[in-house]
Design a protein around this motif. Sequence first.
Motif, mmCIF file in Angstrom:
data_model
loop_
_atom_site.group_PDB
_atom_site.id
_atom_site.type_symbol
_atom_site.label_atom_id
_atom_site.label_comp_id
_atom_site.label_asym_id
_atom_site.label_seq_id
_atom_site.Cartn_x
_atom_site.Cartn_y
_atom_site.Cartn_z
ATOM 1 N N ASN A 5 0.813 -1.213 0.000
ATOM 2 C CA ASN A 5 0.000 0.000 0.000
ATOM 3 C C ASN A 5 0.849 1.266 0.000
ATOM 4 N N ILE A 6 1.967 1.209 -0.749
ATOM 5 C CA ILE A 6 2.771 2.423 -0.912
ATOM 6 C C ILE A 6 3.051 2.751 -2.386
ATOM 7 N N CYS A 7 2.778 1.823 -3.301
ATOM 8 C CA CYS A 7 3.078 2.072 -4.716
ATOM 9 C C CYS A 7 1.818 2.061 -5.581
ATOM 10 N N ARG A 8 1.357 0.871 -5.937
ATOM 11 C CA ARG A 8 0.259 0.752 -6.905
ATOM 12 C C ARG A 8 -1.082 1.198 -6.358
ATOM 13 N N SER A 9 -1.472 0.713 -5.185
ATOM 14 C CA SER A 9 -2.826 1.021 -4.706
ATOM 15 C C SER A 9 -3.025 2.494 -4.348
ATOM 16 N N PRO A 10 -2.053 3.179 -3.702
ATOM 17 C CA PRO A 10 -2.297 4.609 -3.483
ATOM 18 C C PRO A 10 -2.276 5.402 -4.787
ATOM 19 N N MET A 11 -1.473 4.945 -5.769
ATOM 20 C CA MET A 11 -1.488 5.615 -7.068
ATOM 21 C C MET A 11 -2.862 5.451 -7.709
ATOM 22 N N ALA A 12 -3.415 4.242 -7.663
ATOM 23 C CA ALA A 12 -4.752 4.000 -8.215
ATOM 24 C C ALA A 12 -5.801 4.819 -7.468
ATOM 25 N N GLU A 13 -5.693 4.867 -6.152
ATOM 26 C CA GLU A 13 -6.639 5.648 -5.338
ATOM 27 C C GLU A 13 -6.648 7.112 -5.770
ATOM 28 N N GLY A 14 -5.487 7.723 -5.821
ATOM 29 C CA GLY A 14 -5.391 9.139 -6.164
ATOM 30 C C GLY A 14 -5.829 9.436 -7.585
ATOM 31 N N LEU A 15 -5.397 8.588 -8.522
ATOM 32 C CA LEU A 15 -5.746 8.813 -9.922
ATOM 33 C C LEU A 15 -7.243 8.622 -10.160
ATOM 34 N N MET A 16 -7.835 7.589 -9.545
ATOM 35 C CA MET A 16 -9.273 7.362 -9.739
ATOM 36 C C MET A 16 -10.093 8.463 -9.071
ATOM 37 N N ARG A 17 -9.650 8.931 -7.917
ATOM 38 C CA ARG A 17 -10.377 10.017 -7.253
ATOM 39 C C ARG A 17 -10.412 11.240 -8.175
ATOM 40 N N GLN A 18 -9.272 11.571 -8.756
ATOM 41 C CA GLN A 18 -9.203 12.720 -9.645
ATOM 42 C C GLN A 18 -9.978 12.477 -10.938
ATOM 43 N N TYR A 19 -9.793 11.308 -11.532
ATOM 44 C CA TYR A 19 -10.440 10.979 -12.804
ATOM 45 C C TYR A 19 -11.961 11.031 -12.668
ATOM 46 N N SER A 20 -12.487 10.413 -11.638
ATOM 47 C CA SER A 20 -13.947 10.378 -11.463
ATOM 48 C C SER A 20 -14.501 11.761 -11.130
#
Length: 152
Positions: free
Chosen positions: A11-26
């Motif tokens: 929970n320091i590379c892929r998943s927080p990147m996905a979290e942040g990018l999806m929050r912004q994208y949506s």
Amino acid sequence: MPKVLFVCLGNICRSPMAEGLMRQYSKERGYILQIDSAGTSSWEEGNLPHPGTQAILKREGVDFTTMHSRPITKEDFYLFDWIIGMDKRNMADLLELAPNGMENKIYLYMDAIDGKQGQEIPDPWYSGQFEKTYQMLMEGMKPWLIRFKEEA
């Protein structure tokens, strides 16, 4: 509001990147999700995202300062509608941790992309390829958002 949890190992590379990018994208598309991320291990608990992930999120204008690694909990399986793992090891761990009846909430990230089903997002902690991780995650943003909307 759909509730989405992205999961990787630490929970320091892929998943927080996905979290942040999806929050912004949506949000940019006028669709608000409840989004979080977690790890299948507690090795990095309390740590900020990896500097490689921070660099990508900063470049994309995503605030990561409140993101801290945490391990997935049993409660997460009840709270979240979608639990999305990044690789097959994450998937195996999630299926093992899932309470009975919650397995249907677990998905592999790349499975949402036509022609990419079964593919994994490699852990950039080992490879250093954070840009590749970013590109793979971005490829899934639109198909995942469509699924969240359709199945809400």
